[in-house]
Motif scaffolding. Structure first.
Motif, PDB file in Angstrom:
ATOM      1  N   ALA A  43      47.269  48.052  29.256  1.00  0.00           N
ATOM      2  CA  ALA A  43      47.226  46.594  29.379  1.00  0.00           C
ATOM      3  C   ALA A  43      48.548  46.050  29.894  1.00  0.00           C
ATOM      4  O   ALA A  43      48.627  44.928  30.385  1.00  0.00           O
ATOM      5  N   GLY A  44      49.616  46.874  29.798  1.00  0.00           N
ATOM      6  CA  GLY A  44      50.930  46.418  30.224  1.00  0.00           C
ATOM      7  C   GLY A  44      51.241  46.782  31.669  1.00  0.00           C
ATOM      8  O   GLY A  44      52.306  46.454  32.168  1.00  0.00           O
ATOM      9  N   VAL A  45      50.293  47.463  32.333  1.00  0.00           N
ATOM     10  CA  VAL A  45      50.583  47.942  33.684  1.00  0.00           C
ATOM     11  C   VAL A  45      50.019  46.956  34.710  1.00  0.00           C
ATOM     12  O   VAL A  45      48.882  47.068  35.152  1.00  0.00           O
ATOM     13  N   LEU A  46      50.835  45.971  35.068  1.00  0.00           N
ATOM     14  CA  LEU A  46      50.405  44.964  36.029  1.00  0.00           C
ATOM     15  C   LEU A  46      50.079  45.597  37.379  1.00  0.00           C
ATOM     16  O   LEU A  46      49.181  45.151  38.087  1.00  0.00           O
ATOM     17  N   MET A  47      50.832  46.645  37.732  1.00  0.00           N
ATOM     18  CA  MET A  47      50.587  47.283  39.028  1.00  0.00           C
ATOM     19  C   MET A  47      49.167  47.845  39.117  1.00  0.00           C
ATOM     20  O   MET A  47      48.642  48.024  40.212  1.00  0.00           O
ATOM     21  N   SER A  48      48.562  48.130  37.978  1.00  0.00           N
ATOM     22  CA  SER A  48      47.171  48.597  38.020  1.00  0.00           C
ATOM     23  C   SER A  48      46.272  47.497  38.559  1.00  0.00           C
ATOM     24  O   SER A  48      45.235  47.765  39.172  1.00  0.00           O
ATOM     25  N   LEU A  49      46.649  46.246  38.348  1.00  0.00           N
ATOM     26  CA  LEU A  49      45.891  45.124  38.922  1.00  0.00           C
ATOM     27  C   LEU A  49      46.270  44.892  40.372  1.00  0.00           C
ATOM     28  O   LEU A  49      45.425  44.579  41.205  1.00  0.00           O
ATOM     29  N   VAL A  50      47.565  45.015  40.663  1.00  0.00           N
ATOM     30  CA  VAL A  50      48.019  44.821  42.044  1.00  0.00           C
ATOM     31  C   VAL A  50      47.303  45.821  42.946  1.00  0.00           C
ATOM     32  O   VAL A  50      46.913  45.504  44.066  1.00  0.00           O
ATOM     33  N   ARG A  51      47.120  47.045  42.435  1.00  0.00           N
ATOM     34  CA  ARG A  51      46.542  48.109  43.266  1.00  0.00           C
ATOM     35  C   ARG A  51      45.025  48.177  43.168  1.00  0.00           C
ATOM     36  O   ARG A  51      44.382  48.831  43.997  1.00  0.00           O
ATOM     37  N   ALA A  52      44.443  47.538  42.150  1.00  0.00           N
ATOM     38  CA  ALA A  52      43.004  47.717  41.931  1.00  0.00           C
ATOM     39  C   ALA A  52      42.188  47.006  43.010  1.00  0.00           C
ATOM     40  O   ALA A  52      42.585  45.976  43.543  1.00  0.00           O
ATOM     41  N   ASP A  53      41.030  47.568  43.316  1.00  0.00           N
ATOM     42  CA  ASP A  53      40.079  46.910  44.213  1.00  0.00           C
ATOM     43  C   ASP A  53      38.995  46.178  43.434  1.00  0.00           C
ATOM     44  O   ASP A  53      38.280  45.364  44.002  1.00  0.00           O
ATOM     45  N   GLY A  54      38.872  46.513  42.156  1.00  0.00           N
ATOM     46  CA  GLY A  54      37.836  45.844  41.379  1.00  0.00           C
ATOM     47  C   GLY A  54      37.797  46.333  39.940  1.00  0.00           C
ATOM     48  O   GLY A  54      38.615  47.156  39.520  1.00  0.00           O
ATOM     49  N   PHE A  55      36.847  45.765  39.200  1.00  0.00           N
ATOM     50  CA  PHE A  55      36.632  46.116  37.797  1.00  0.00           C
ATOM     51  C   PHE A  55      35.273  46.762  37.620  1.00  0.00           C
ATOM     52  O   PHE A  55      34.299  46.325  38.221  1.00  0.00           O
ATOM     53  N   VAL A  56      35.218  47.747  36.754  1.00  0.00           N
ATOM     54  CA  VAL A  56      33.931  48.227  36.249  1.00  0.00           C
ATOM     55  C   VAL A  56      33.886  47.818  34.780  1.00  0.00           C
ATOM     56  O   VAL A  56      34.830  48.068  34.037  1.00  0.00           O
ATOM     57  N   ARG A  57      32.814  47.166  34.381  1.00  0.00           N
ATOM     58  CA  ARG A  57      32.692  46.802  32.966  1.00  0.00           C
ATOM     59  C   ARG A  57      31.967  47.931  32.227  1.00  0.00           C
ATOM     60  O   ARG A  57      30.840  48.264  32.578  1.00  0.00           O
TER      61      ARG A  57
END
Lengths: 664, 664
Positions: free
Chosen positions: A387-401
């Motif tokens: 949850a603390g890795v903002l870069m995971s959002l910067v690099r992500a293309d999308g979410f799987v729920r």
């Protein structure tokens, strides 16, 4: 003994429904009233009332062509065999496109369809008036036509575009560029649009500091308020960042009340988890009322919502990914409702999950994934779940729920991805899986610089992992540096063994130096692998399957050192930079990595080996436009090549050269 | 004799290629240099260089949980059967999430997983320190653990999120909300983004006036510059509107040179066609050079492009649809290239064309269409093709390109539509085809107001056309007022005859008054149909298939009047407002239409008949959420019902009532 720390953990859908229903029932979800803005400034705003035309457009009958205005009744009977002459100034009047129709005229004949007759002699002239100049024009007395005109032909009649009183735009409509033209044409100078929802974001925490502050140990740069504020802007609202409020109940309560007066919604970030210094829930409770605290999602569990007097208040968790997700879930629908608009449903892409993702039962997880299109399949690969890795959002293309009632999703499963980027961007992404090298980051940058359409996405799973990804058709290219100890050759024997049926082209990227990284000045005087058995030396390893891990093991065998005699052998990092970071920060005393990573973080370097790092490219991708563009950077872009050399420890003499081709 | 008026007409692709190649070869397409902006202000801007982290994040080892920092080596051997005690302050230190790890500690045990031991007695306490308050906390001397800790467990190590030197964002990247967080975390306060391209738009024309001016005959409100300027904003640039320049060659040349100094690109609008007062091409030629003038597209043919000194100049046609299309084709790619980004390809939707669209050979036509999703098919219906009809763009859902080498597209053909709206908006649109009534406009507005997700799209093709559209499955509902002269009943017999196999529910919308519209004061003293044969009375008719046309014909029969004795019988309008507008503007003296249209434009009204206007709804749509929402407005929304009554001439006593149901 375990204790329940959260007040409750409501299922997500229930929490959202409870939140919106409660706000609605108290009348806090009503659309906002309008405010006047000038029409040219209204782009993207939402109409607060129907816009009914005040004027017709055009507001007078006008010519739709360059030509001659006539009365259609005077053109009856004209034909090729019996042309009709009309007297200029009386029966025909020259008009440009847009000119008002002279009184008594009701049709226009295009200039291309008349002959001009000079004087009274009836001599035909082949020239249009504008080419003759003023002098010639004076001589023309008649026009000759060979067809009758129909009533109102080539005339834009009043209201052809907009009829006064007609509704140009309905209420709750987002204003687009052409709408601005229609409103101006319809007689509007200013227009009633919804007031922008104003969201006040209070950053809290004694440890957080403003960007630009000289950091002391324990200081955290405050940036969540800027991420959330940018989301508010994207959603059509206006964000106000409050000053940083320290962890003090009274100060926080004062801040909430001050923010309450300044905006329509108050966001407190963070203090939403259950640490001993968390005052957010208490502060909301003492100034208003908590609706829920704790939702069974991951990340984002500590989120809380309340109402203070007549306004919604959200306690948003401090971890950046949690903050992003919970703000989207709970603030966005309110901001949209206030504006009278519906949220666009997320764009959904069907993909195949490349790796399994286990998940905790009872929590709905928002798994971030990178997506690549390899052949006809979209492949989704989970990125860091912290949850603390903002870069995971910067690099992500999308979410799987991953639903709360699931313990995870198996590799190869079909998943629905909620996209954060467009499908087009994803389709133009080269998926590189395999060994990590710092030059890949530069390559990604140079590719985007020269071909803005294209992206290079790298996942670091080691050389073996890269070749396996090619085998499973989950990547376009793989970075690999696998030494065959028998032949001394790199990569070829591994490719033959792992990918016997595939045609692979092996293109060299670099030769690079591997060595033991040590802190500046080499305080523990590490001279080579022989020192790894020392009691005072802690090693940091790479993961199984990494070429660098194989290199470590090869050297340990040569020195006849058993892994269990190396302290830290079991702790693994996934990249050279991870190893360098561990050495820099004292987690370990040394680890094997490339010189570029030592240079990046200012570490010292004990050379161990020079090795070849290649890109393995299946022949079916080799000739695609994407890979051709990538190879053109590697082979021809001197800026890129020089930047690689500047990293240090690289030999680019074979950069771009085909080292092996199993397809020919 | 026909003359070639344009300098040339280049095929579209050739013109675009010629334009970009020429700009590129002269070095005018290079990406713009960067300018510094504060990171929080950088949303949506484009990076002008790679952003490499200056700081690691976190910048120190910190606890990832609320709990106790320990040295993992001191936890060896702890188990359920043999718990281990650690002395507080020496072997274990309480830390909140985010707190720095105390020196010498390398793991965190979650607060939920320890027991607190008071004093030296070893008494277990079930409470967490925060619940005990300060007094209780003082008594706790030990924590007890039942599991060993692993190295660095629950610790966020330095660089877990971002490692210093790592490239956070590549060059040419559009900045998103999370990127702002990552840049701040990576140590940036300001950032280099591409300067916004500045586009100067010169409105030209002696006849054009600023919005808000009191219009005289011949005045045209200038709005194109605002539409084009809004497009520039959407594309990431900055638009500057130049003052209005009259049709004067020298003034225009001066304006071009002044605009040239003020921006990166100059747009002249309009004067691009071939009227006798068009100076644009001359002005470009005398200040620079024309690259092309005239492109074989429709609308937009008169567009021209040139270079003045070192900057691109476009002559954009004056008709609003032409302006919109040519500006997209020729300005957008330049503005994107300057920013270092690629244009997103248009979203394409496959649809079926409902009506044939003939097109001129040799011109690529941009046909505007409305789209509805009926059952599983997307139906595209052409809207007005006039280049001057801006509302055709406001109402359009997309473009169909008819190739230059085609003479048109037949009804029922599959077409690719370039979307102007999202597919989601289209899927949430109720398609109403049939007779026009002013109450439908109010209904569309009330629907959007109460259900922002939904839209009502009306096409006016007359009652018969509406029932045929239901038959061909091109509409969800049809507005109809077809009188059976034998039975005196409305709509039912037509439905039985035209839709024998379909189950249709007929819901009343209104009873309404039809009558002869006449100018205010009824200057020609029209008293009824008997006056339509008068020499001085010009009639305006409705199109074949319209219920109102049938009503006209019924009355003419009753009065034994032959159509050929009615002046203007052959001129047709498609809506009541069209008839009203024709009467208002003097195109005709009278026409048959509803009272609401007379009231809207302030006309007088000679009552002729009261008729029933129903909505015909196939049973398969009747229970869908969309239609239920629509019916709830009709049946329950008093604001809507009152607004209809206020239009005048309506009886809403049966509004929403089922008049007939062929399905039961």
């Amino acid at each position: 003994m375990k204790r329940e720390i959260y007040l409750e953990t409501t299922p997500l859908n229930e929490a959202i429904e409870q939140w919106l229903r409660r706000l609605e029932s108290q009348g806090f979800l009503k659309t906002f009233p309008g405010e006047k803005v000038m029409v040219p400034e209204s782009l993207g705003r939402i109409t607060a009332e129907p816009v009914a035309a005040r004027l017709s457009s055009p507001s007078y009958h006008s010519s739709a062509m360059d030509g001659y205005a006539v009365n259609y009744q005077e053109t009856f009977g004209a034909s090729e065999t019996s042309p009709k002459k009309l007297k200029l100034g009386e029966q025909a009047v020259y008009v440009d496109t847009g000119d008002p129709m002279p009184d008594g005229f009701n049709a226009v004949i295009m200039i291309e369809e008349v002959n001009l007759i000079k004087g009274s002699s009836g001599l035909a002239s082949g020239e249009s008036p504008r080419r003759q100049g003023v002098k010639g024009q004076e001589e023309i007395k008649y026009i000759e036509i060979v067809e009758p005109a129909t009533p109102w032909q080539n005339v834009r009649v009043i209201g052809e575009d907009i009829v006064a009183t007609e509704i140009i735009l309905p209420e709750n409509h987002r204003i687009m560029p052409v709408d601005i033209g229609a409103m101006l044409a319809g007689g509007y100078v200013d227009i009633n649009v919804r007031r922008k929802p104003k969201v006040v974001i209070i950053p809290t925490g004694t440890e957080i500091v403003d960007p630009g502050t000289n950091l002391k140990k324990g200081d955290i740069i405050e940036y969540n308020s800027r991420v959330l504020g940018s989301l508010v802007s994207e959603w059509g609202g206006e964000a106000v960042r409050f000053r940083i409020v320290p962890d003090n109940l009274d100060e926080l309560k004062d801040a909430i009340l001050e923010a309450h007066n300044a905006g329509d919604m108050v966001i407190i970030n963070a203090g939403a988890s259950s640490g001993s210094e968390d005052f957010t829930s208490k502060a909301i409770n003492e100034t208003g009322e908590i609706i829920f605290h704790g939702v069974s999602i991951k990340p984002g569990k500590p989120v809380m919502a309340g109402i203070v007097r007549d306004k919604p208040v959200l306690g948003i968790p401090g971890y950046p990914v949690s903050a992003f997700i919970t703000f989207n879930l709970f603030a966005k629908p309110v901001i949209y409702r206030w504006q009278g608009i519906e949220m666009d449903p997320p764009e959904i892409l069907q993909a195949v999950l490349s790796r399994q993702a286990a998940s905790i039962l009872g929590q709905e997880e928002f798994l971030r994934v990178k997506i690549g299109k390899v052949e006809d399949k979209f492949i989704a690969t989970p990125v860091s779940r912290g949850a603390g890795v903002l870069m995971s959002l910067v690099r992500a293309d999308g979410f799987v729920r991953i639903p709360a009632m699931s313990e995870g999703i198996g590799a190869g499963s079909a998943v629905n991805v909620e996209l954060l980027r467009t499908k087009n961007e994803i389709e133009n992404t080269i998926v590189c899986i395999g060994s990590h090298d710092n030059a890949l980051d530069l390559l990604a940058n140079s590719l985007k610089k020269k071909y803005p359409r294209l992206s290079l996405s790298s996942a670091h799973v080691g050389s073996m992992g890269g070749l396996m990804a090619l085998k499973k058709r989950e990547a376009h290219i793989a970075g690999t540096h696998l030494l065959d100890e028998e032949t001394g050759e790199y990569n070829v024997s591994s490719i033959k063994r792992l990918l016997p049926d595939r045609k692979i082209v092996l293109v060299n990227l670099v030769y690079r130096e591997q060595g033991l990284l040590v802190p500046k000045g080499n305080p523990k005087n590490v001279k080579g692998f022989e020192d790894l058995t020392r009691e005072d030396v802690v090693f940091i390893n790479r993961q199984t399957g990494a070429g660098t891990r194989l290199l470590t093991d090869k050297h340990l065998r040569e020195f006849r050192i058993k892994p269990e005699d190396v302290k830290g052998y079991e702790r693994e990092e996934y990249t050279h930079m991870g190893v360098a970071s561990a050495v820099l920060t004292g987690i370990a005393d040394t680890g094997l990595a490339i010189l570029a990573s030592a240079n990046a973080l200012g570490l010292d370097f004990v050379p161990v080996a020079k090795e070849r790092y290649d890109l393995a490219i299946p022949i079916e991708f080799y000739d695609t436009d994407m890979i051709k563009a990538l190879l053109s950077i590697i082979r021809e872009d001197n800026e890129f090549r020089n930047m690689v050399v500047d990293l240090g420890g690289y030999d680019i003499s074979d950069m771009g050269k085909v080292m092996y081709d199993s397809g020919v």
